[in-house]
Motif scaffolding. Structure first.
Motif: not given
Length: 301
Positions: A105-114, A86-97
């Protein structure tokens, strides 16, 4: 208790309809409140004010019953045990946020979805609330089993309403029991055809959420989900019953320590040694505490 200068300034700004100034003074009041009692709430409200998303709690009439906004400011972080996964999953979600804006800004759509999958009682919903609390974001909850049973025939339109409202708003959006509509598409007629069209509508709505929302899907049956829908989620993780006894013991003692009661938890630990889910262990522990409190005796379980 006398009002602080920041509180008075906030009240004055509200009275004069200076909303941004009111938010500024409210933020300062949160920062300067050092009381232990308000620690969790002031931290959450400060993040909420800084993110500018307080309006998410006032749902328009046409969304009531479709989307539930839940105040997680009273989430008891110290009673909540995070496993290593769970700590790993949260870290990845936080980074995505924090990288979403840069990706745009780079023109890359990014959906922070888990997508979180696993049997009931393994903490999927509670984890989503934790994410919202830690990031200081409003928590939106969509239960698809309710949405389908109540609105069959217009489910796609209601999904569109929910996602259109959330578009551009920073929030954590939990799509619970997503397997109710995200089934693998087969027959295009009748009820199966309706669900297939609903699945497509959900995928289209997810594709449009690129403005900083955090989407968490939860299901007990990942094997039933449409493969194209699965590709909409950046990451997939299975939440299981804790296998390590150390995880179970730490979860128990984190809760007990924050409750602030002194008692012997050996019977709870013995119960946890059996093959129970986290929810079952918590239910047993709370019942034991309630029994002891009711007896009005020294709490010895």
């Amino acid at each position: 208790m006398a009002l602080t200068e920041d509180m008075l300034a906030c009240i004055r700004a509200l009275a004069e309809n200076r909303i941004q100034d009111a938010k500024k003074y409210a933020t300062m009041a949160c920062i300067n409140d050092n009381s232990k009692k308000n620690e969790g709430k002031t931290a959450y409200y400060r993040k909420l004010l800084e993110n500018g998303t307080d309006k998410m709690f006032e749902l328009p009439v046409n969304l009531q019953g479709l989307l539930n906004m839940i105040d997680v400011s009273d989430f008891r972080e110290k009673r909540y045990y995070l496993s290593e996964l769970q700590r790993k999953v949260f870290s990845e979600i936080e980074r995505g946020y924090y990288v979403t804006v840069k990706m745009l800004e780079l023109g890359i759509p990014y959906i922070n979805s888990t997508l979180i999958y696993g049997e009931p009682g393994t903490g999927k919903t509670e984890f989503a609330k934790y994410v919202a609390y830690k990031l200081g974001l409003p928590f939106g909850y969509v239960n698809f089993s309710y949405l389908i049973s109540s609105y069959m025939g217009s489910t796609s339109a209601n999904i569109r309403k929910v996602f259109d409202y959330c578009k551009g708003q920073k929030c954590v959006l939990l799509l619970d029991e997503i397997d109710c509509i995200g089934l693998a598409r087969s027959d295009s007629k009748g009820a199966d055809g309706e669900l297939a069209r609903t699945t497509i509508s959900l995928m289209q709505a997810l594709d449009e959420l690129v403005d900083g929302q955090i989407v968490i899907g939860a299901t007990n049956r990942m094997d039933r989900l449409d493969k194209a829908l699965l590709r909409r989620f950046q990451r997939n993780y299975q939440f299981s019953r804790f296998e390590k006894q150390d995880d179970k013991v730490e979860m128990i003692f984190d809760f007990i320590q924050d409750v602030g009661m002194s008692f012997n938890a050996e019977s709870i630990i013995e119960y946890a040694k059996q093959n129970h889910t986290q929810a079952e262990i918590m239910k047993h522990m709370i019942e034991r505490i309630a029994y002891a409190v009711t007896e009005d005796t020294e709490i010895t379980l």
